[in-house]
Scaffold this motif. Structure first.
Motif, PDB file in Angstrom:
ATOM      1  N   ARG A   1       0.828  -1.200   0.000  1.00  0.00           N
ATOM      2  CA  ARG A   1       0.000   0.000   0.000  1.00  0.00           C
ATOM      3  C   ARG A   1       0.866   1.255   0.000  1.00  0.00           C
ATOM      4  NH1 ARG A   1      -0.926   3.155   3.946  1.00  0.00           N
ATOM      5  NH2 ARG A   1      -0.168   1.599   5.436  1.00  0.00           N
ATOM      6  N   ARG A   2       1.925   1.262   0.834  1.00  0.00           N
ATOM      7  CA  ARG A   2       2.793   2.435   0.887  1.00  0.00           C
ATOM      8  C   ARG A   2       3.502   2.680  -0.449  1.00  0.00           C
ATOM      9  NH1 ARG A   2       4.402   0.017   5.701  1.00  0.00           N
ATOM     10  NH2 ARG A   2       6.484  -0.364   4.836  1.00  0.00           N
ATOM     11  N   LEU A   3       3.950   1.593  -1.083  1.00  0.00           N
ATOM     12  CA  LEU A   3       4.606   1.747  -2.384  1.00  0.00           C
ATOM     13  C   LEU A   3       3.632   2.270  -3.439  1.00  0.00           C
ATOM     14  CD1 LEU A   3       6.784  -1.515  -2.522  1.00  0.00           C
ATOM     15  CD2 LEU A   3       7.566   0.840  -2.153  1.00  0.00           C
ATOM     16  N   ALA A   4       2.382   1.791  -3.384  1.00  0.00           N
ATOM     17  CA  ALA A   4       1.398   2.225  -4.379  1.00  0.00           C
ATOM     18  C   ALA A   4       1.031   3.688  -4.198  1.00  0.00           C
ATOM     19  CB  ALA A   4       0.148   1.354  -4.291  1.00  0.00           C
ATOM     20  N   LEU A   5       0.846   4.111  -2.930  1.00  0.00           N
ATOM     21  CA  LEU A   5       0.437   5.498  -2.686  1.00  0.00           C
ATOM     22  C   LEU A   5       1.584   6.484  -2.888  1.00  0.00           C
ATOM     23  CD1 LEU A   5      -1.850   5.050   0.468  1.00  0.00           C
ATOM     24  CD2 LEU A   5      -2.547   5.369  -1.917  1.00  0.00           C
ATOM     25  N   SER A   6       2.782   6.074  -2.542  1.00  0.00           N
ATOM     26  CA  SER A   6       3.917   7.007  -2.653  1.00  0.00           C
ATOM     27  C   SER A   6       4.607   6.941  -4.008  1.00  0.00           C
ATOM     28  CB  SER A   6       4.943   6.701  -1.549  1.00  0.00           C
ATOM     29  OG  SER A   6       5.467   5.386  -1.716  1.00  0.00           O
ATOM     30  N   GLY A   7       4.230   5.988  -4.857  1.00  0.00           N
ATOM     31  CA  GLY A   7       4.890   5.826  -6.151  1.00  0.00           C
ATOM     32  C   GLY A   7       4.848   7.071  -7.023  1.00  0.00           C
ATOM     33  N   PRO A   8       3.668   7.652  -7.265  1.00  0.00           N
ATOM     34  CA  PRO A   8       3.620   8.873  -8.094  1.00  0.00           C
ATOM     35  C   PRO A   8       4.403  10.041  -7.485  1.00  0.00           C
ATOM     36  CG  PRO A   8       1.449   7.870  -7.904  1.00  0.00           C
ATOM     37  CD  PRO A   8       2.326   7.165  -6.928  1.00  0.00           C
ATOM     38  N   HIS A   9       4.361  10.184  -6.153  1.00  0.00           N
ATOM     39  CA  HIS A   9       5.088  11.259  -5.493  1.00  0.00           C
ATOM     40  C   HIS A   9       6.597  11.066  -5.646  1.00  0.00           C
ATOM     41  CE1 HIS A   9       1.235  12.401  -4.124  1.00  0.00           C
ATOM     42  NE2 HIS A   9       1.172  11.632  -3.036  1.00  0.00           N
ATOM     43  N   ASN A  10       7.066   9.837  -5.484  1.00  0.00           N
ATOM     44  CA  ASN A  10       8.499   9.584  -5.641  1.00  0.00           C
ATOM     45  C   ASN A  10       8.956   9.831  -7.086  1.00  0.00           C
ATOM     46  OD1 ASN A  10       9.192   8.839  -2.960  1.00  0.00           O
ATOM     47  ND2 ASN A  10       8.256   6.815  -3.270  1.00  0.00           N
ATOM     48  N   ALA A  11       8.103   9.459  -8.027  1.00  0.00           N
ATOM     49  CA  ALA A  11       8.456   9.711  -9.437  1.00  0.00           C
ATOM     50  C   ALA A  11       8.560  11.216  -9.719  1.00  0.00           C
ATOM     51  CB  ALA A  11       7.418   9.062 -10.352  1.00  0.00           C
ATOM     52  N   ARG A  12       7.618  11.967  -9.181  1.00  0.00           N
ATOM     53  CA  ARG A  12       7.662  13.411  -9.362  1.00  0.00           C
ATOM     54  C   ARG A  12       8.868  14.017  -8.656  1.00  0.00           C
ATOM     55  NH1 ARG A  12       7.605  17.599 -12.448  1.00  0.00           N
ATOM     56  NH2 ARG A  12       6.936  19.527 -11.413  1.00  0.00           N
ATOM     57  N   LEU A  13       9.255  13.457  -7.467  1.00  0.00           N
ATOM     58  CA  LEU A  13      10.435  13.949  -6.756  1.00  0.00           C
ATOM     59  C   LEU A  13      11.696  13.766  -7.587  1.00  0.00           C
ATOM     60  CD1 LEU A  13      10.043  12.921  -2.989  1.00  0.00           C
ATOM     61  CD2 LEU A  13      10.313  15.222  -3.912  1.00  0.00           C
ATOM     62  N   ARG A  14      11.797  12.632  -8.246  1.00  0.00           N
ATOM     63  CA  ARG A  14      12.970  12.395  -9.084  1.00  0.00           C
ATOM     64  C   ARG A  14      13.035  13.407 -10.237  1.00  0.00           C
ATOM     65  NH1 ARG A  14      11.512   6.981  -7.857  1.00  0.00           N
ATOM     66  NH2 ARG A  14      10.244   6.824  -9.785  1.00  0.00           N
ATOM     67  N   GLU A  15      11.868  13.710 -10.802  1.00  0.00           N
ATOM     68  CA  GLU A  15      11.834  14.703 -11.872  1.00  0.00           C
ATOM     69  C   GLU A  15      12.242  16.087 -11.359  1.00  0.00           C
ATOM     70  OE1 GLU A  15       7.926  14.588 -13.443  1.00  0.00           O
ATOM     71  OE2 GLU A  15       8.129  12.575 -14.343  1.00  0.00           O
ATOM     72  N   LEU A  16      11.762  16.439 -10.169  1.00  0.00           N
ATOM     73  CA  LEU A  16      12.097  17.741  -9.598  1.00  0.00           C
ATOM     74  C   LEU A  16      13.586  17.853  -9.302  1.00  0.00           C
ATOM     75  CD1 LEU A  16       9.085  18.270  -7.152  1.00  0.00           C
ATOM     76  CD2 LEU A  16       9.503  19.465  -9.320  1.00  0.00           C
TER      77      LEU A  16
END
Length: 420
Positions: free
Chosen positions: A173-188
């Motif tokens: 659940r944590r990986l699924a919910l935080s996945g988009p945020h982590n991807a955006r963090l890498r882009e930032l």
């Protein structure tokens, strides 16, 4: 956290759990003590427990202790009678402990006594008894149920909580919910690195990207480590399994030749048998037949307490047993057992017919049949006829009871477990 406290009442406020553990660990010694107690016990004491003793040496457990070597410094309490170096006289009568006192060979044995309840006594007494040749002839109509594991469920009691599965679900659940945020963090991070490498630097754009990254980290940290949605419980279901159906026929002679003492002995034997069957086998039917010149199927109350009497025609009971087997239990689904108690004093011409009925119409359908003759003297004519069946029928057994004290040994001899 769930805490379960055992508040069942127990004698002398002892822990029921500790008592059960004690019974399991010293089962062999307790069984031997029960066997010794049975020798002096009356059959009429079935409703009572038993006080048994076992040698205390059997209760000893291995333990660690300091060796005798080395240098020891110990401090003892002082006294106003002796000084260092004084010799102390040996007591004239030995110590004042609570044991059995001194012995010439230096050995002694204390005993540990405790009270067995009625249920505990009967459980131990019946532990090594079983119906002979009990097999599963076919599937029973009345199903038994067995509980077994069947995956996991999203709800249940805390004791069935599966930690590994729950933590795995939480991680997913944590990986699924935080996945988009982590991807955006890498882009930032990549965008910030590119802006910082430019000259001149766009400080306003860099500050906006860092604020967005900080907001994303707050969202990621806000995701709970473990949520009620993640909990998984071991799931257990009950499934029907085949069970064995059995029926026991109890045939008791209540004719005039059976005096009150013989009838009392027969009743006590059948009381013991009935108690054994109902306690040991959950799905078993019992058919009670009393007979003199006429046989009658009765219920439990009348079988043990009716005072009806008359002449003696044993074959009437066997005829009724044969008819009942053919009417109710001839489908091949049943394991059929029989126990007959009589003083053996039968009409002379009827005993050969009884032997023939047993041999041809009853024993072929039986798993086991036991004949108990209650007589203090010589065997009677029925015993002599039945004796001819012993060699040719392995499912037939005979025993004689001459006095009350013989009931226990005869019962155990008939129904002792055999190793397969």
């Amino acid at each position: 956290m769930v805490r379960i406290i055992d508040r069942r009442s127990d004698s002398r406020n002892k822990s029921a759990v500790n008592r059960q553990r004690f019974m399991r660990r010293f089962k062999g010694q307790i069984r031997k003590a029960v066997a010794d107690a049975i020798d002096g016990r009356s059959i009429k004491d079935l409703d009572n427990g038993e006080s048994v003793t076992i040698p205390s040496k059997d209760l000893n457990e291995p333990h660690f202790q300091h060796g005798d070597g080395g240098i020891w410094e110990q401090v003892y309490s002082g006294n106003d009678q002796f000084s260092t170096g004084d010799e102390i006289s040996r007591p004239l009568n030995g110590g004042s402990g609570s044991g059995k006192g001194a012995s010439e060979d230096g050995e002694s044995e204390d005993e540990f006594g405790f009270q067995l309840s009625r249920e505990e006594f009967l459980d131990i007494f019946f532990d090594d008894l079983a119906l002979p040749n009990l097999i599963k002839t076919q599937l029973a109509k009345i199903p038994e149920y067995k509980s077994h594991r069947a995956g996991f469920a999203a709800d249940g009691v805390p004791t069935n909580l599966n930690l590994v599965r729950s933590m795995r679900s939480a991680l997913g659940r944590r990986l699924a919910l935080s996945g988009p945020h982590n991807a955006r963090l890498r882009e930032l991070r990549k965008e910030i690195e590119e802006l910082e490498a430019q000259t001149p630097r766009d400080e306003e754009a860099i500050r906006a990207l860092k604020d967005e990254a900080a907001l994303l980290r707050i969202k990621i940290e806000a995701i709970p480590f473990l949520d009620t949605f993640d909990l998984r419980y071991n799931n257990r279901i009950r499934t029907p399994v085949p069970s064995t159906q059995a029926v026991m026929f109890c045939l008791m002679d209540v004719s005039g030749s059976m005096d009150e003492e013989k009838k009392a002995t027969a009743k006590r034997f059948f009381m013991l048998l009935y108690l054994f069957l109902t306690r040991t086998y959950e799905h078993i039917e019992v058919v009670f037949i009393r007979h003199h010149t006429i046989a009658k199927e009765v219920d439990e109350e009348n079988f043990f307490h009716s005072r009806e009497s008359g002449g003696t025609v044993v074959s009437s009971a066997l005829d009724m047993m044969r008819d009942i087997v053919q009417e109710r239990y001839a489908s091949g689904l049943w394991n059929i057992y029989g126990a007959q108690a009589s003083d053996g004093d039968n009409w002379e011409n009827d005993s050969p017919r009884c032997k023939e009925l047993l041999s041809s119409a009853i024993l072929p359908f039986m798993q086991f049949f036991a004949y108990i003759e209650i007589t203090p003297g010589e065997p009677q004519n029925l015993w002599r006829e039945y004796e001819k069946l012993v060699g040719s029928h392995s499912n037939f057994a005979m025993q004689r009871i001459e006095k009350y004290a013989d009931i226990y040994p005869v019962f155990r001899e008939l129904f002792k477990k055999t190793l397969v």
